[in-house]
Design an enzyme around this catalytic site. Structure first.
Site, PDB file in Angstrom:
ATOM      1  N   GLY A 151       0.834  -1.207   0.000  1.00  0.00           N
ATOM      2  CA  GLY A 151       0.000   0.000   0.000  1.00  0.00           C
ATOM      3  C   GLY A 151       0.859   1.244   0.000  1.00  0.00           C
ATOM      4  CB  SER A 153      -0.216   4.283  -5.386  1.00  0.00           C
ATOM      5  OG  SER A 153       0.937   3.798  -6.007  1.00  0.00           O
ATOM      6  CB  SER A 185      -1.432  -5.365  -7.146  1.00  0.00           C
ATOM      7  OG  SER A 185      -1.330  -4.418  -8.169  1.00  0.00           O
ATOM      8  CD  GLU A 268       7.274  -2.196  -6.791  1.00  0.00           C
ATOM      9  OE1 GLU A 268       7.550  -1.784  -5.652  1.00  0.00           O
ATOM     10  OE2 GLU A 268       6.258  -1.861  -7.419  1.00  0.00           O
TER      11      GLU A 268
END
Ligand SMILES: Cc1cc2nc3c(=O)[nH]c(=O)nc-3n(C[C@H](O)[C@H](O)[C@H](O)COP(=O)(O)OP(=O)(O)OC[C@H]3O[C@@H](n4cnc5c(N)ncnc54)[C@H](O)[C@@H]3O)c2cc1C
Length: 397
Positions: A151, A153, A185, A268
């Site tokens: 979490g 954005s 996501s 990432e």
């Protein structure tokens, strides 16, 4: 027509130096060692078995959810592969994890519910977490039984993480979180969320952020899936309304999240998942085009096929440099830019092979509609080009 390279190679340099007497490249062996090739073959087989009879989801690392598959990975020792054995990990070289996940994602294996935990959270807890956090969370991550989401954005804070507004306020030994995240996501499928929140409203924007582990079953958490234009709803809005988090769930330094995020971003942005999201679609499309003679008869397609085959090898080399620790700091911006633009070209190429068939809603159409997301998620290409220009090349702002 040569078959598409099923598993691109590792760089294994056998010569004494990279350039020979006249500056010529000496012998470079691009093949996998026999052990790595066997591992890759096994992962390819397991990945293919897992997709038999499935309507394959491209981006299976992000959208392919089957809570049983992580357990299959765990049985093979493919989760937490390179975490230290002291913490229950496999203690294996990063190249082995690379080979396995490349093969699994290339087959479209449904590993999404294990992905964030394996790619990011495990290494993050290892680097920044407390021993208690490692004891509590690593075993389930390695067993494939806990799904995580990230979490970061928010509605008004995407590229500019420093502007995020979700707050965590102290309440005795606890923290109370208020705010909302977006594009999270896998939130609806996850038990845990790794949340970045503002813990010091008076500090400079990037200096007052901290990271927390939040149990998504805590009262005050609301998860609203967002449907995208491909009719998928893997990402979500996550609302935090007075969500109480135990003080022990702070990860790393209080107000030190910004530095930690920069490190996590390397995990990432520099991975093979950024290159092979739609590789299964590509492999299937090429097989079909070969079978129908389309590739050998159409010079335009053949030309793009050759470019993509070359592009894949280049992308793979960039990822390997990250994996083997040979990439300069921040270089993952280059790797992600190259790889995700490559994935968009793959989507278009598959559309060209399908021709008017692309107009019929199915895998190819879905991937073409979805492909713009490749250069948005994990940092947009515009932002990454800024990083390349300013931080890597030292160009003036
Ligand atoms: C499929 C998908 C999955 C995602 N999953 C997650 C997730 O799990 N967790 C999570 O936290 N987030 C997730 N995201 C969100 C993603 O990280 C953000 O969308 C991304 O960081 C961009 O932020 P934004 O959408 O707010 O766009 P903005 O930051 O508002 O940018 C809008 C446009 O302006 C451009 N722009 C902005 N600033 C600059 C600048 N300084 N210079 C040049 N151009 C600029 C951007 O490149 C972009 O084109 C996901 C996104 C997608 C598409």
């Amino acid at each position: 027509m040569a078959r598409p390279y099923p598993q691109a190679p590792t760089l294994k340099h056998r010569g004494p130096s990279l350039s020979g007497p006249a500056g010529r490249l000496t012998d470079m062996d691009f093949s996998l060692t026999a052990e790595l090739q066997a591992l890759s073959d096994e992962a390819t087989r397991v990945g293919r078995d897992a997709t038999l009879g499935l309507d394959i989801t491209e981006d299976s690392w992000l959208r392919g959810v089957d809570h049983g598959f992580p357990k299959v990975m765990a049985e093979h020792g493919w989760l937490g592969m390179s975490l230290p054995t002291q913490w229950g990990g496999g203690g294996r070289p990063a190249i082995e994890r690379f080979v396995v996940v490349e093969a699994l994602i290339s087959q479209g294996a449904p590993l999404a519910s294990a992905w964030f935990a394996d790619r990011q959270i495990g290494p993050t807890l290892l680097q920044f977490g407390t021993d208690d956090q490692r004891h509590q969370f690593l075993p389930d991550i390695i067993a494939g039984t806990s799904a995580w989401c990230v979490g970061m954005s928010e509605p008004d804070a995407g590229s500019d993480v420093a502007s995020l507004r979700t707050r965590a306020d102290r309440d005795g030994d606890n923290w109370v979180i208020n705010g909302s995240k977006v594009w999270t996501s896998g939130a609806a499928e996850s038990a845990w969320c790794y949340v970045i929140a503002r813990t010091d409203a008076t500090a400079a924007p990037h200096a007052g952020l901290s990271e927390f582990i939040v149990n998504l079953r805590t009262p005050g958490v609301e998860i609203r899936p967002i449907r995208d234009m491909t009719d998928d709803h893997h990402f979500c809005e996550v609302i935090f309304d007075n969500v109480t988090v135990d003080g022990s769930m702070l990860v790393g330094n209080l107000n030190g999240a910004f530095k930690q995020i920069m490190r996590q971003m390397e995990h990432e942005r520099g991975g093979i998942d950024r290159l092979v999201s739609n590789r299964r679609l590509y492999l299937d499309a090429v097989a079909q085009a070969e079978a129908t003679g389309l590739l050998s008869s159409n010079p335009v397609l053949r030309d793009e096929f050759a470019r993509l085959e070359g592009g894949y090898r280049i992308g793979r080399m960039l990822v390997l440099r990250e994996v083997l620790g040979q990439a300069p700091k921040g270089f993952s911006a280059v790797t992600k830019t190259w790889c995700t633009e490559f994935e968009q070209r793959v989507a278009n190429f598959c559309g060209a092979i399908a021709g008017p068939g692309t107009m019929i809603w199915g895998r190819t159409a879905r991937n073409i509609c979805y492909a713009p997301g490749y250069t948005i998620m994990g940092g947009t290409t515009q932002i990454l080009r800024n990083i390349i220009g300013e931080r890597l090349l030292g160009l003036p702002r």
